[in-house]
Design a protein around this motif. Structure first.
Motif, short mmCIF file in Angstrom:
data_model
loop_
_atom_site.label_atom_id
_atom_site.label_comp_id
_atom_site.label_asym_id
_atom_site.label_seq_id
_atom_site.Cartn_x
_atom_site.Cartn_y
_atom_site.Cartn_z
N VAL A 96 0.85 -1.19 0.00
CA VAL A 96 0.00 0.00 0.00
C VAL A 96 0.89 1.25 0.00
O VAL A 96 1.85 1.32 0.76
CB VAL A 96 -0.93 -0.01 1.24
CG1 VAL A 96 -1.69 1.29 1.36
CG2 VAL A 96 -1.88 -1.19 1.18
N SER A 97 0.57 2.18 -0.87
CA SER A 97 1.25 3.48 -0.97
C SER A 97 2.71 3.42 -1.40
O SER A 97 3.43 4.40 -1.26
CB SER A 97 1.15 4.26 0.36
OG SER A 97 -0.18 4.50 0.67
N ALA A 98 3.13 2.29 -1.96
CA ALA A 98 4.49 2.20 -2.49
C ALA A 98 4.46 2.45 -4.00
O ALA A 98 3.55 1.99 -4.69
CB ALA A 98 5.08 0.82 -2.20
N ASP A 99 5.44 3.17 -4.50
CA ASP A 99 5.49 3.49 -5.93
C ASP A 99 5.74 2.24 -6.77
O ASP A 99 6.59 1.42 -6.43
CB ASP A 99 6.58 4.52 -6.21
CG ASP A 99 6.17 5.91 -5.75
OD1 ASP A 99 4.97 6.21 -5.77
OD2 ASP A 99 7.07 6.69 -5.37
N GLN A 100 4.98 2.13 -7.85
CA GLN A 100 5.06 0.98 -8.76
C GLN A 100 5.07 1.46 -10.20
O GLN A 100 4.46 2.47 -10.50
CB GLN A 100 3.79 0.10 -8.67
CG GLN A 100 3.18 -0.07 -7.33
CD GLN A 100 3.89 -1.13 -6.54
OE1 GLN A 100 4.41 -2.08 -7.12
NE2 GLN A 100 3.94 -0.95 -5.23
N ASN A 101 5.67 0.68 -11.09
CA ASN A 101 5.37 0.77 -12.52
C ASN A 101 4.19 -0.16 -12.76
O ASN A 101 4.15 -1.26 -12.21
CB ASN A 101 6.53 0.27 -13.38
CG ASN A 101 7.75 1.20 -13.39
OD1 ASN A 101 8.87 0.75 -13.47
ND2 ASN A 101 7.51 2.51 -13.34
N ILE A 102 3.25 0.29 -13.56
CA ILE A 102 2.10 -0.55 -13.90
C ILE A 102 2.09 -0.73 -15.41
O ILE A 102 2.20 0.25 -16.16
CB ILE A 102 0.77 0.10 -13.44
CG1 ILE A 102 0.82 0.40 -11.93
CG2 ILE A 102 -0.42 -0.82 -13.77
CD1 ILE A 102 -0.44 1.07 -11.37
N ARG A 103 1.98 -1.98 -15.83
CA ARG A 103 2.06 -2.26 -17.27
C ARG A 103 0.95 -3.21 -17.69
O ARG A 103 0.64 -4.16 -16.97
CB ARG A 103 3.41 -2.92 -17.54
CG ARG A 103 3.63 -3.38 -18.96
CD ARG A 103 4.82 -4.30 -19.06
NE ARG A 103 6.09 -3.63 -18.86
CZ ARG A 103 6.78 -3.02 -19.84
NH1 ARG A 103 6.33 -3.02 -21.06
NH2 ARG A 103 7.92 -2.43 -19.58
N PHE A 104 0.35 -2.93 -18.84
CA PHE A 104 -0.60 -3.89 -19.41
C PHE A 104 0.18 -5.06 -19.96
O PHE A 104 1.18 -4.89 -20.66
CB PHE A 104 -1.40 -3.25 -20.55
CG PHE A 104 -2.51 -2.37 -20.07
CD1 PHE A 104 -3.67 -2.90 -19.52
CD2 PHE A 104 -2.39 -0.99 -20.15
CE1 PHE A 104 -4.70 -2.09 -19.08
CE2 PHE A 104 -3.41 -0.16 -19.71
CZ PHE A 104 -4.57 -0.72 -19.16
N PHE A 105 -0.29 -6.26 -19.63
CA PHE A 105 0.33 -7.47 -20.18
C PHE A 105 -0.41 -7.76 -21.47
O PHE A 105 -1.32 -8.57 -21.52
CB PHE A 105 0.19 -8.60 -19.16
CG PHE A 105 1.08 -9.75 -19.46
CD1 PHE A 105 2.42 -9.70 -19.12
CD2 PHE A 105 0.59 -10.89 -20.08
CE1 PHE A 105 3.27 -10.77 -19.40
CE2 PHE A 105 1.43 -11.96 -20.37
CZ PHE A 105 2.77 -11.90 -20.03
N ALA A 106 -0.04 -7.04 -22.51
CA ALA A 106 -0.77 -7.12 -23.77
C ALA A 106 0.12 -6.63 -24.90
O ALA A 106 1.08 -5.90 -24.68
CB ALA A 106 -2.02 -6.25 -23.71
N VAL A 107 -0.24 -7.04 -26.11
CA VAL A 107 0.47 -6.58 -27.30
C VAL A 107 -0.29 -5.38 -27.86
O VAL A 107 -1.51 -5.39 -27.92
CB VAL A 107 0.54 -7.70 -28.36
CG1 VAL A 107 1.25 -7.22 -29.61
CG2 VAL A 107 1.25 -8.92 -27.79
N SER A 108 0.45 -4.35 -28.22
CA SER A 108 -0.18 -3.13 -28.70
C SER A 108 0.19 -2.88 -30.15
O SER A 108 1.27 -3.29 -30.60
CB SER A 108 0.28 -1.96 -27.82
OG SER A 108 0.21 -0.75 -28.50
N VAL A 109 -0.65 -2.19 -30.88
CA VAL A 109 -0.34 -1.84 -32.26
C VAL A 109 0.64 -0.67 -32.33
O VAL A 109 1.20 -0.39 -33.37
CB VAL A 109 -1.62 -1.45 -33.05
CG1 VAL A 109 -2.51 -2.67 -33.25
CG2 VAL A 109 -2.39 -0.33 -32.37
#
Ligand SMILES: *[C@@H]1O[C@H](CO)[C@@H](O)[C@H](O)[C@H]1NC(C)=O
Ligand SMILES: *[C@@H]1O[C@H](CO)[C@@H](O)[C@H](O)[C@H]1NC(C)=O
Ligand SMILES: *[C@@H]1O[C@H](CO)[C@@H](O)[C@H](O)[C@H]1NC(C)=O
Length: 201
Positions: A96-109
């Protein structure tokens, strides 16, 4: 030489002091009460019913790339799975309240990454959550790439307020939804935070 070394130490000290505070915090838990693991896929779902579904990627307005972070129009749709990478890479759980990178686990165009980043949009005079962020390098060059999960009532909200250093001026705010041309875009500081829960994908 000596003084530049000293100021470097002070910078490092303030970075670790900020990161440490959140490292002691409680783990974020999923809808089954299990700690949310770094690098594992989850859906971020709305708690309030009848106002959109999980989070996904979409092109908005008159631009194609990078894709912006939006909510699925239909409540039944989970959207795309996401992974979290804590700023402190030795953390195996999301705190809780810790900085994160957030990434979609998906392929993008698009050529841009599917990692969240904050960007100011002039035409709506607000910060939007879009993609194209770069993973890691916790510090003043990457302030726009860090998000955290805060407790909100008995659920969570997503917050941008990176603790990268004491002297950086950072934008702080809760991630909220702005409905525009029928698209539920994620922005900062709207009517009130988007209340979320996490479900393992
Ligand atoms: C990172 O997390 C580990 C494991 O909890 C902890 O021992 C360490 O002190 C943390 N490092 C920093 C810089 O916060
Ligand atoms: C800003 O938002 C407008 C309206 O949705 C959109 O047309 C425009 O492409 C956006 N600009 C950027 C840089 O995202
Ligand atoms: C398209 O996007 C650009 C950049 O955000 C903006 O300046 C322009 O007004 C937009 N045009 C339309 C028709 O929305």
């Amino acid at each position: 030489m000596k003084s530049s070394y000293l100021s470097l130490c002070l910078i490092l000290l303030s970075i670790s002091a900020n990161a440490l505070a959140a490292d002691e915090g409680a783990a974020v838990v999923d809808i089954y009460g299990n700690p949310v693991q770094a690098g594992v896929e989850y859906y971020i779902l709305p708690v309030i019913r009848g106002r959109g579904g999980g989070l996904t990627l979409a092109s908005t307005g008159n631009k194609t790339c990078p894709l912006d972070v939006v909510q699925e129009p239909q409540e039944v749709d989970n959207g795309l799975p996401l992974t979290f990478r804590p700023a402190n890479s030795s953390q195996g759980v999301v705190r809780v309240s810790a900085d994160q990178n957030i990434r979609f686990f998906a392929v993008s165009v698009c050529i841009q990454s599917t990692m969240w980043t904050l960007q100011f949009n002039d035409s709506i005079s607000n910060y939007i959550v879009t993609t194209g962020g770069v993973e890691g390098n916790y510090g003043r060059e990457t302030v726009q790439n860090w998000f955290r999960i805060d407790e909100f009532d008995s659920d969570y909200k997503i917050v941008h307020c990176p603790g990268v250093c004491d002297t950086c001026r950072v934008v702080c705010g809760d991630v909220d939804v702005l409905v525009q041309d029928g698209i539920r875009r994620l922005v900062l500081n709207g009517d009130g935070p988007l209340k979320v829960m996490l479900k393992k994908a």
